[in-house]
Structures are given as C-alpha cells and as structure tokens.
Design a protein around this motif. Structure first.
Motif, PDB file in Angstrom:
ATOM      1  N   LEU A   1       0.938  -1.274   0.223  1.00  0.00           N
ATOM      2  CA  LEU A   1       0.143   0.226  -0.056  1.00  0.00           C
ATOM      3  C   LEU A   1       0.842   1.381   0.156  1.00  0.00           C
ATOM      4  CD1 LEU A   1      -3.175  -0.925   2.358  1.00  0.00           C
ATOM      5  CD2 LEU A   1      -2.854  -0.690   0.416  1.00  0.00           C
TER       6      LEU A   1
ATOM      7  N   SER B   1       0.847   3.657  -2.434  1.00  0.00           N
ATOM      8  CA  SER B   1       0.673   4.899  -2.818  1.00  0.00           C
ATOM      9  C   SER B   1       1.828   6.075  -3.168  1.00  0.00           C
ATOM     10  CB  SER B   1       1.016   6.408  -0.718  1.00  0.00           C
ATOM     11  OG  SER B   1      -0.654   5.100  -0.687  1.00  0.00           O
TER      12      SER B   1
ATOM     13  N   THR C   1       0.823   6.340  -7.273  1.00  0.00           N
ATOM     14  CA  THR C   1      -0.676   6.671  -8.233  1.00  0.00           C
ATOM     15  C   THR C   1      -0.280   8.053  -7.556  1.00  0.00           C
ATOM     16  OG1 THR C   1      -1.477   5.688  -5.822  1.00  0.00           O
ATOM     17  CG2 THR C   1      -1.037   4.959  -7.752  1.00  0.00           C
TER      18      THR C   1
ATOM     19  N   ARG D   1      -1.754   8.985  -4.601  1.00  0.00           N
ATOM     20  CA  ARG D   1      -2.728   8.759  -4.089  1.00  0.00           C
ATOM     21  C   ARG D   1      -2.610   7.742  -2.607  1.00  0.00           C
ATOM     22  NH1 ARG D   1      -8.441   6.846  -7.338  1.00  0.00           N
ATOM     23  NH2 ARG D   1      -8.768   7.145  -5.426  1.00  0.00           N
ATOM     24  N   ASN D   2      -3.100   8.292  -1.560  1.00  0.00           N
ATOM     25  CA  ASN D   2      -3.487   7.818  -0.334  1.00  0.00           C
ATOM     26  C   ASN D   2      -3.790   6.651   0.008  1.00  0.00           C
ATOM     27  OD1 ASN D   2      -1.685   7.086   2.321  1.00  0.00           O
ATOM     28  ND2 ASN D   2      -3.420   8.466   3.312  1.00  0.00           N
ATOM     29  N   LEU D   3      -3.316   5.546  -0.238  1.00  0.00           N
ATOM     30  CA  LEU D   3      -4.381   4.373   0.191  1.00  0.00           C
ATOM     31  C   LEU D   3      -4.192   3.448   1.288  1.00  0.00           C
ATOM     32  CD1 LEU D   3      -3.059   2.742  -3.886  1.00  0.00           C
ATOM     33  CD2 LEU D   3      -4.839   3.728  -3.151  1.00  0.00           C
TER      34      LEU D   3
ATOM     35  N   SER E   1       2.414   6.306   6.838  1.00  0.00           N
ATOM     36  CA  SER E   1       3.803   5.165   5.654  1.00  0.00           C
ATOM     37  C   SER E   1       4.358   5.161   6.007  1.00  0.00           C
ATOM     38  CB  SER E   1       3.638   6.068   4.622  1.00  0.00           C
ATOM     39  OG  SER E   1       4.046   7.712   5.348  1.00  0.00           O
TER      40      SER E   1
ATOM     41  N   LEU F   1       5.788   9.994  -0.938  1.00  0.00           N
ATOM     42  CA  LEU F   1       4.201   9.487   0.124  1.00  0.00           C
ATOM     43  C   LEU F   1       4.046  10.997   0.309  1.00  0.00           C
ATOM     44  CD1 LEU F   1       6.674   6.152   2.011  1.00  0.00           C
ATOM     45  CD2 LEU F   1       4.616   7.070   0.296  1.00  0.00           C
TER      46      LEU F   1
ATOM     47  N   ALA G   1       1.261  12.530  -1.812  1.00  0.00           N
ATOM     48  CA  ALA G   1      -0.258  11.427  -1.897  1.00  0.00           C
ATOM     49  C   ALA G   1      -0.869  11.841  -0.266  1.00  0.00           C
ATOM     50  CB  ALA G   1       0.225  10.243  -2.007  1.00  0.00           C
ATOM     51  N   ALA G   2      -0.068  12.092   0.790  1.00  0.00           N
ATOM     52  CA  ALA G   2      -0.514  12.410   2.004  1.00  0.00           C
ATOM     53  C   ALA G   2      -1.488  13.686   2.112  1.00  0.00           C
ATOM     54  CB  ALA G   2      -0.370  11.930   2.979  1.00  0.00           C
TER      55      ALA G   2
END
Length: 267
Positions: A91, A95, A98, A100-102, A109, A145, A148-149
């Motif tokens: 994951l 993240s 992509t 996007r925060n998965l 993370s 990261l 993403a977040a």
C-alpha cells in the motif's frame, strides 16, 4: 571541476559524516529514482521473512512437543502478521506510485518506513552503493508519499536552508519565502533544525540539504510533520557554495499550499 574540488578540501569545515570525502565528483549530487529504495527495501523484507521462516523451522519441534496443535495455531498467526506487513508495504508503494493515499486512516507510511530506511541503507552499503545515491532514492520516495498524503489545508510552511548555499540562491529563496508567507531559517545542522521546528511548529517542511542530512532529518521529522526534501548540488564538493534549483523549492511550497496539485505519483 574535479581537481578544483579536490584542492579545496582543506578550506572547509566538514561535519563528521563528510570526513570520508576526498573530492570525488560522485559526491556532487545524485538524482536517483525511487525504485532503488523500493528494491533494497524489498530485499530487506525478503531477508527478514527468510529469517522468520528459519526461526519457525527451529522451534517447530519444541511446539509439537508442547502441544500437537500449537504449530498450526502459531503458524497461522505468523502467516497472518507477515501477510499484513507485506500488504502494508504494498500500500505504501501504491501510494507513492499513484499519488493517492491508499493507507487506511489508522496507518501512516512512516510507521514502517522508519524500519525500512536503515535496512535499505545497510544493504546498499553492502552492495557497494553510495549512501548518498541510496539517500537520493529515499528522498524521492518520501516526497512522493508526502504528496500523496497531502490534504487541502492552510499549511504553515517552514523552509529550512543550509548555510553553505551560494548567496544569490539563498537570497532568491528568502524572497520566495516572503512572497509565499513561509517561515525561512538557515541552519547549520540537525540540532539547529530541530530547535527551529520546535519554535515555529510548522505543518509542512521544505528542507534543502545534502542527501545524508535530509535522510537523517526526514527519519526524525516525517513521522510527525510532512517533509519534502530537495538535495543540493555540490559543484565544489560538500559544505561549500552549494546550489539548488529555486523553481523546485517553489514547487514544493506550492504543493503544501495546495497550488500545485497533480494527478498520479511522482517517481
């Protein structure tokens, strides 16, 4: 340029981490993709899983002696925990890839990254890779990261600058800080940086430094405060007249301020 850097070793004050520098051009800066860190971290996780499997093989006879049902029960627990760790790692990679925060809300993370970063650095060193090359990959992955977040909010951004930046570049970034309403601070190391962070209490940090200082700072701060790291360039070697692209700093500031949202991860 290589000879100029070599002859100027004696006219700078280096930190302990730079005492091994001999003026080599390979230390002028790296721009490594995040895949290197992912690969090293995956190798570290595979070695860890192999170690756990070996431990399981050694204790299996003892568990059987205690209770014939114990191997199955403990084995399922082991497999479940290891599966969750592998999923967690997947994951995190997803993240970063992509944008996007998965990760589900309870997970962050850097809970796992704090363990993977030193593992990747250690394995890289054993493979003969420069700590700064691996560090560059770690910084790239961390930045992905962070992006993403990142949530739409009014960030209180702190720009941390090294003392070794060329004066014209330093002045440009200070002006950028004023235009963007960011706090700026020129620091001489990790201790000074932590004091500034404690005083300013930022909600986002843009840090400029060499790879090894950035990795160390990110490991300390990223679990609590999102950090975008930008490695400086060192045409004259470390700690002297270093450079950084001002537009990269501006883009990082805009990322925190919600003015530069892009779809997809950055690798």
């Amino acid at each position: 340029m290589h000879e100029q850097a070599r002859h100027s070793v004696g006219d700078r004050k280096l930190g302990d981490e730079w005492q091994d520098w001999q003026g080599g051009v390979e230390e002028q800066g790296f721009d490594e993709r995040s895949g290197l860190f992912v690969g090293l971290a995956a190798v570290g996780m595979a070695l860890g899983l192999a170690g756990i499997a070996a431990l399981w093989y050694l204790i299996l006879p003892r568990l059987t002696q205690l209770d014939p049902r114990l191997p199955m029960v403990v084995g399922r627990i082991f497999v479940g925990v290891l599966g969750l760790i592998v999923l967690y790692f997947g994951l995190i990679i997803g993240s970063a890839a992509t944008g996007r925060n998965l990760l589900p809300p309870p997970l962050k993370s850097w809970t796992l990254m704090r363990f993977l970063v030193p593992v990747a650095l250690s394995i890289g060193q054993r493979l003969g890779l420069s700590k700064d090359r691996v560090g560059s990959s770690i910084i790239r992955f961390n930045n992905a990261l962070t992006q993403a977040a990142s949530k739409p909010m009014e960030h209180r951004v702190l720009i941390l600058l090294p003392r070794c930046l060329r004066k014209p570049i330093l002045e440009q970034i200070l002006q950028l800080g004023e235009r963007s309403h960011c706090e700026t601070a020129t620091v001489g190391g990790g201790t000074a940086a932590r004091k500034v962070i404690e005083r300013v209490k930022p909600t986002g940090i843009v840090a400029i430094a060499c790879e090894r200082d950035l990795v160390s700072g990110i490991r300390d701060v990223a679990p609590r405060i999102p950090v975008i790291g930008i490695a400086n360039k060192r045409p004259e070697g470390p700690c002297k007249n270093t450079e950084v692209a001002v537009d990269e700093v501006e883009a990082a500031v805009r990322e925190f301020q919600g003015e530069d949202q892009e779809s997809g991860g950055r690798d």
